[in-house]
Design a protein around this motif. Structure first.
Motif, PDB file in Angstrom:
ATOM      1  N   THR A 213     -46.091  32.192  -2.629  1.00 34.94           N
ATOM      2  CA  THR A 213     -45.290  33.400  -2.770  1.00 34.94           C
ATOM      3  C   THR A 213     -44.866  33.933  -1.408  1.00 34.94           C
ATOM      4  O   THR A 213     -45.701  34.122  -0.520  1.00 34.94           O
ATOM      5  CB  THR A 213     -46.096  34.488  -3.512  1.00 34.94           C
ATOM      6  OG1 THR A 213     -46.504  33.983  -4.783  1.00 34.94           O
ATOM      7  CG2 THR A 213     -45.264  35.745  -3.707  1.00 34.94           C
ATOM      8  N   MET A 214     -43.565  34.178  -1.263  1.00 31.97           N
ATOM      9  CA  MET A 214     -43.061  34.823  -0.054  1.00 31.97           C
ATOM     10  C   MET A 214     -43.165  36.331  -0.239  1.00 31.97           C
ATOM     11  O   MET A 214     -42.596  36.905  -1.166  1.00 31.97           O
ATOM     12  CB  MET A 214     -41.612  34.433   0.209  1.00 31.97           C
ATOM     13  CG  MET A 214     -40.982  35.154   1.396  1.00 31.97           C
ATOM     14  SD  MET A 214     -41.761  34.757   2.972  1.00 31.97           S
ATOM     15  CE  MET A 214     -41.091  33.095   3.229  1.00 31.97           C
ATOM     16  N   LEU A 215     -43.911  36.979   0.648  1.00 32.11           N
ATOM     17  CA  LEU A 215     -44.074  38.425   0.637  1.00 32.11           C
ATOM     18  C   LEU A 215     -43.222  39.011   1.754  1.00 32.11           C
ATOM     19  O   LEU A 215     -43.413  38.676   2.926  1.00 32.11           O
ATOM     20  CB  LEU A 215     -45.541  38.803   0.849  1.00 32.11           C
ATOM     21  CG  LEU A 215     -46.570  38.182  -0.101  1.00 32.11           C
ATOM     22  CD1 LEU A 215     -47.976  38.577   0.328  1.00 32.11           C
ATOM     23  CD2 LEU A 215     -46.303  38.610  -1.524  1.00 32.11           C
ATOM     24  N   THR A 216     -42.290  39.887   1.390  1.00 34.23           N
ATOM     25  CA  THR A 216     -41.463  40.555   2.385  1.00 34.23           C
ATOM     26  C   THR A 216     -41.810  42.037   2.373  1.00 34.23           C
ATOM     27  O   THR A 216     -41.600  42.739   1.386  1.00 34.23           O
ATOM     28  CB  THR A 216     -39.965  40.375   2.092  1.00 34.23           C
ATOM     29  OG1 THR A 216     -39.658  38.971   2.064  1.00 34.23           O
ATOM     30  CG2 THR A 216     -39.120  41.046   3.165  1.00 34.23           C
ATOM     31  N   TYR A 217     -42.389  42.479   3.485  1.00 36.89           N
ATOM     32  CA  TYR A 217     -42.817  43.868   3.633  1.00 36.89           C
ATOM     33  C   TYR A 217     -41.762  44.650   4.405  1.00 36.89           C
ATOM     34  O   TYR A 217     -41.312  44.214   5.469  1.00 36.89           O
ATOM     35  CB  TYR A 217     -44.131  43.944   4.415  1.00 36.89           C
ATOM     36  CG  TYR A 217     -45.323  43.297   3.764  1.00 36.89           C
ATOM     37  CD1 TYR A 217     -46.219  44.046   3.013  1.00 36.89           C
ATOM     38  CD2 TYR A 217     -45.584  41.936   3.931  1.00 36.89           C
ATOM     39  CE1 TYR A 217     -47.346  43.463   2.436  1.00 36.89           C
ATOM     40  CE2 TYR A 217     -46.703  41.345   3.359  1.00 36.89           C
ATOM     41  CZ  TYR A 217     -47.578  42.113   2.616  1.00 36.89           C
ATOM     42  OH  TYR A 217     -48.689  41.529   2.046  1.00 36.89           O
ATOM     43  N   GLU A 218     -41.395  45.808   3.888  1.00 37.17           N
ATOM     44  CA  GLU A 218     -40.496  46.721   4.591  1.00 37.17           C
ATOM     45  C   GLU A 218     -41.068  48.129   4.502  1.00 37.17           C
ATOM     46  O   GLU A 218     -41.398  48.597   3.408  1.00 37.17           O
ATOM     47  CB  GLU A 218     -39.090  46.677   4.010  1.00 37.17           C
ATOM     48  CG  GLU A 218     -38.385  45.347   4.218  1.00 37.17           C
ATOM     49  CD  GLU A 218     -36.983  45.322   3.670  1.00 37.17           C
ATOM     50  OE1 GLU A 218     -36.216  44.420   4.046  1.00 37.17           O
ATOM     51  OE2 GLU A 218     -36.641  46.210   2.861  1.00 37.17           O
TER      52      GLU A 218
END
Length: 331
Positions: A213-218
């Motif tokens: 899973t690619m986790l993109t945090y903003e």
């Protein structure tokens, strides 16, 4: 060092879900300030909660054409907080002190937002996918935790705890090492991408499977986090966690997800699984000391894998110091 209230009053914070605010006025609390919010013909309003006359709770009042009417003596306040009607002496001038403190209020993303300062220091977060109709949303009940808002955001950003705290939900106990990752500093927040081999929930009784899973945090400072999940086996979705500070040691978190509207089974799966995941987080977070967000790093030891929560804390400390979030801070 500025006080907690002084540092964060100039920012927008959610105080209620939109669906909670109906025809009746609603009580709210933000940074130690007791509020009443209500719907008007042009949007939403927020003022101090207690009547300027005799301290009655305006949440027991009524929303009328002129504004908010107190149930005790009928004093009515307009959107700007000024009293516009005193029924007991209709012909007399209204005293200049007959007014409530009023605050900026707005409705966006299914939330009621309030800014306590005369002038907001930053705009509301910009999440266009929540406004263009391309995504459906599902919200959890408000999370009332006995920790600071910053502590809540830190645990959302902390990838190193996934394999330990979230065993039995989506955490993969076989994956304990965190590969190197970069953190992008932005004028209003942070961004980072990390790949994690999560355990996807098994459907119809099947065992869970490893799901890269690619986790993109903003992050939008001070207390809003957006986390996009892009798995290979499970549904793509995005989680929004906005911590609203009641005080320096207590917060409410407004937590919801956006997803493709065609995924009819997603809301039930999300609510059940996410409540279990967040309960795991709450037990750890409420046991941390101090409950208030630390103002330096002297009491802790960090490693490379902690970079995202470290950069987040640096930004929050900068706000407390009155500095730009990308400026260096002590510690």
């Amino acid at each position: 060092m500025r006080s907690y209230e002084e540092a964060f009053s100039p920012y927008w914070h959610p105080v209620a879900y939109s669906h909670e605010l109906k025809e009746r006025p609603l009580a709210a609390r933000l940074l130690g300030t007791e509020l009443v919010v209500w719907r008007t013909g042009s949007g939403v309003s927020a003022t101090q909660r207690y009547c300027a006359h005799r301290g009655a709770d305006l949440c027991a009042g009524d929303v009328v054409g002129e504004g908010l009417r107190c149930a005790f003596h009928g004093w009515t306040y307009g959107q700007d907080g000024r009293c516009v009607r005193i029924p007991s002496q209709p012909g007399a001038p209204i005293p200049s002190g007959a007014a409530l403190r009023s605050f900026h209020a707005a409705e966006r993303y299914g939330l009621i937002w309030v800014c306590l300062a005369p002038q907001p220091a930053a705009p509301l977060p910009h999440w266009p996918e929540l406004e263009d109709g391309s995504a459906a949303t599902v919200a959890l009940p408000r999370l009332d935790w006995n920790i600071s808002a910053g502590r809540m955001v830190e645990i959302v950003l902390d990838v190193t705890h996934l394999s330990w705290v979230h065993r039995g939900t989506f955490g993969n106990p076989e994956q304990q090492e965190v590969p190197p990752y970069e953190v992008e500093r932005r004028p209003d927040g942070l961004r980072a991408q990390i790949t994690y081999p999560a355990l996807a929930p098994g459907l119809e009784g099947a065992p869970p499977k490893v799901d890269k899973t690619m986790l993109t945090y903003e992050v939008v400072f001070p207390f809003a986090a957006r986390l996009a999940f892009k798995p290979t086996l499970f549904f793509k979705h995005t989680v929004f966690a906005i911590a609203s500070p009641w005080s320096e040691e207590k917060m409410q978190c407004f937590y919801f997800a956006s997803y493709h509207p065609g995924l009819r089974m997603f809301p039930d799966i999300f609510v059940k699984s996410e409540l279990a995941i967040l309960e795991q987080d709450r037990l750890v977070a409420e046991a941390q000391r101090p409950r208030a967000h630390p103002l330096d790093f002297s009491g802790e030891v960090h490693v490379r894998a902690d970079r995202l929560p470290i950069e987040y804390r640096r930004g929050v400390i900068a706000l407390r110091l009155g500095r730009p979030v990308d400026a260096p801070v002590p510690g």
